[in-house]
Motif scaffolding. Structure first.
Motif, mmCIF file in Angstrom:
data_model
loop_
_atom_site.group_PDB
_atom_site.id
_atom_site.type_symbol
_atom_site.label_atom_id
_atom_site.label_comp_id
_atom_site.label_asym_id
_atom_site.label_seq_id
_atom_site.Cartn_x
_atom_site.Cartn_y
_atom_site.Cartn_z
ATOM 1 N N UNK A 166 0.844 -1.215 0.000
ATOM 2 C CA UNK A 166 0.000 0.000 0.000
ATOM 3 C C UNK A 166 0.868 1.250 0.000
ATOM 4 N N UNK A 167 1.908 1.248 0.844
ATOM 5 C CA UNK A 167 2.749 2.442 0.940
ATOM 6 C C UNK A 167 3.451 2.727 -0.390
ATOM 7 N N UNK A 168 3.995 1.672 -0.988
ATOM 8 C CA UNK A 168 4.699 1.867 -2.268
ATOM 9 C C UNK A 168 3.697 2.327 -3.336
ATOM 10 N N UNK A 169 2.467 1.831 -3.258
ATOM 11 C CA UNK A 169 1.421 2.297 -4.184
ATOM 12 C C UNK A 169 1.179 3.795 -4.041
ATOM 13 N N UNK A 170 1.150 4.276 -2.792
ATOM 14 C CA UNK A 170 0.940 5.712 -2.550
ATOM 15 C C UNK A 170 2.106 6.535 -3.109
ATOM 16 N N UNK A 171 3.321 6.019 -2.921
ATOM 17 C CA UNK A 171 4.502 6.745 -3.438
ATOM 18 C C UNK A 171 4.437 6.800 -4.962
ATOM 19 N N UNK A 172 4.088 5.667 -5.569
ATOM 20 C CA UNK A 172 4.023 5.625 -7.039
ATOM 21 C C UNK A 172 2.970 6.613 -7.558
#
Ligand code: NAD
Ligand code: DAU
Length: 374
Positions: free
Chosen positions: A271-277
């Protein structure tokens, strides 16, 4: 005189102040409340003097390159500057590196903290004879981590009452340091306060850690390595909120007590990496189109990878007045924007031995067992 003295005469010794959290702390602290700040840092791979450019010409800030394990140096600094409080950030901080080479973690996090405590104990004993008020006002604030409590199951959160169950060499070395700090309060009466914090993010974080690694890899169109299934959960806290909590613990914390600090922002790594992307897609669209999410790539899991961390910060909220002021959305936006605006900093910090290679797989013998859930 209040805890750690009046602002006009409060002098802080900040260890590890050229690292990620220490930098934020030094840059956001001294002008407001302290007569002087002395930063002691060994400048390991993770320390960067350039981070402190904002206070380089500040007459009330002094940088000293040195080791917290050098008791004579610490003793001299405490005495010369009439220090009223120590804030101990100095540590080896990266779990993957502790798997590859635990020795430095034992030396700095355990032996270093011990030497720092010994220097502080002798200094306060000397003060007690000459200036009882200053001795009473002295504080030793030790910055620790939620990793000392081990791994959570699907529910619940760590509090100050959680039992210690460290799972990595890093976590074990921080746990040992916490125990020494506790013992110096109970045995010698040293006025210690310990904070156990969840995952920080923000400017100046060394790009071996998840967030900056993902940002920098994405910008170079490199794979975004997700350990295992990516469903491990961390509780994210913007670094400036953590620094504010430390200042509150320093002035309002009860000696001998510990405070759990967290962001109430649990996310899986995916989820966190999705938000960064998503933020990068908006702020720096990928050349050739498509989303940075397409770069997500699952890799072999971290040995002994803790499944879930979460903090219940109720006590810090109640007793210190701690509040999260940056939502995850706001903090991530500021962080991504900072890395986009500071590419030379990123290039400089990764131009030495560290090139964003995979760390933490050099375990000998059979694969490490999966972490037991609490
Ligand atoms: P960091 O690795 O970015 O910085 C550590 C700093 O300590 C560096 O400037 C380094 O040069 C210095 N240092 C290392 N060994 C030293 C020694 N022997 N003597 C003097 N200086 C030395 O770490 P960080 O992420 O800023 O973490 C700071 C502290 O906060 C650590 O104690 C860490 O355990 C704790 N913490 C970090 C997080 C997080 O998410 N980053 C969360 C909770 C707690
Ligand atoms: O919880 C507090 C701790 O948070 C601090 O005490 C540590 O100093 C700090 O480094 C941090 O530890 P983590 O191990 O949680 O942080 P890291 O950034 O290394 O990893 C965060 C999560 O992302 C973790 O579940 C492992 C995963 N990860 C990490 C990297 C570097 C990946 O999936 N891929 C990666 O490339």
């Amino acid at each position: 005189m209040g805890p750690a003295g009046e602002s006009s005469e409060r002098v802080l010794l900040v260890t590890g102040g050229a690292g990620f959290i220490g930098t934020s702390f030094v840059l956001t602290t001294r002008a407001a409340d302290f007569a002087k700040v002395v930063t002691l840092d060994k400048l390991t791979y993770a320390g960067n003097l350039a981070n402190l450019a904002g206070v380089a010409h500040d007459a009330e800030h002094l940088f000293v390159e040195g080791d917290i394990a050098d008791r004579a140096l610490v003793a001299a600094l405490l005495a010369e500057h009439k220090v009223t409080a120590v804030v101990n950030f100095a540590a080896e901080s990266h779990v993957d590196r502790s798997i590859d080479a635990p020795g430095a973690f034992i030396q700095t996090n355990i032996v270093g903290t011990f030497e720092l405590l010994e220097a502080a104990r002798a200094y306060v004993a000397g003060l007690a004879a000459s200036d009882a008020d200053r001795a009473r006002a002295f504080r030793f604030l030790h910055v620790s981590t939620d990793e000392v409590f081990g791994s959570l199951g699907d529910t619940g959160a760590f509090t100050e009452a959680s039992p210690y169950a460290p799972n990595s060499p890093y976590a074990a070395s921080k746990a040992a340091a916490d125990h020494l700090v506790r013992a110096y309060h109970h045995t010698y009466g040293l006025a210690t306060v310990t904070t156990n914090c969840s995952n920080n993010y923000g400017p100046f974080q060394f790009p071996e850690k998840l967030l900056p690694l993902m940002i920098l890899n994405a910008l170079e169109d490199k794979p975004l390595p997700i350990y295992g299934d990516g469903l491990n959960v961390r509780d994210w806290l913007f670094v400036e909120d953590h620094c504010e909590a430390i200042r509150m613990a320093l002035t309002r914390g009860t000696p001998g007590e510990t405070y759990a600090i967290g962001g109430r922002s649990e996310r899986t790594n995916l989820e966190l990496v999705g938000l960064i992307c998503a933020l990068l897609d908006e702020l720096s669209p990928r050349h050739g189109g498509g989303s940075y999410r397409d770069l997500v790539h699952h890799v072999k899991d971290r040995p002994g990878h803790d499944r879930r961390y979460a903090i219940d910060p109720s006590r810090a909220e109640r007793e210190l007045g701690f509040r999260v002021t940056h939502s995850l959305e706001d903090g991530l936006r500021r962080t991504v924007a900072w890395y986009l605006a500071n590419r030379p900093w990123c290039a400089a910090i990764t131009s030495g031995n560290y090139r964003r290679e995979r760390l933490g797989l050099s375990v000998d013998g059979p694969a490490a067992p999966a972490t037991k859930k609490a």
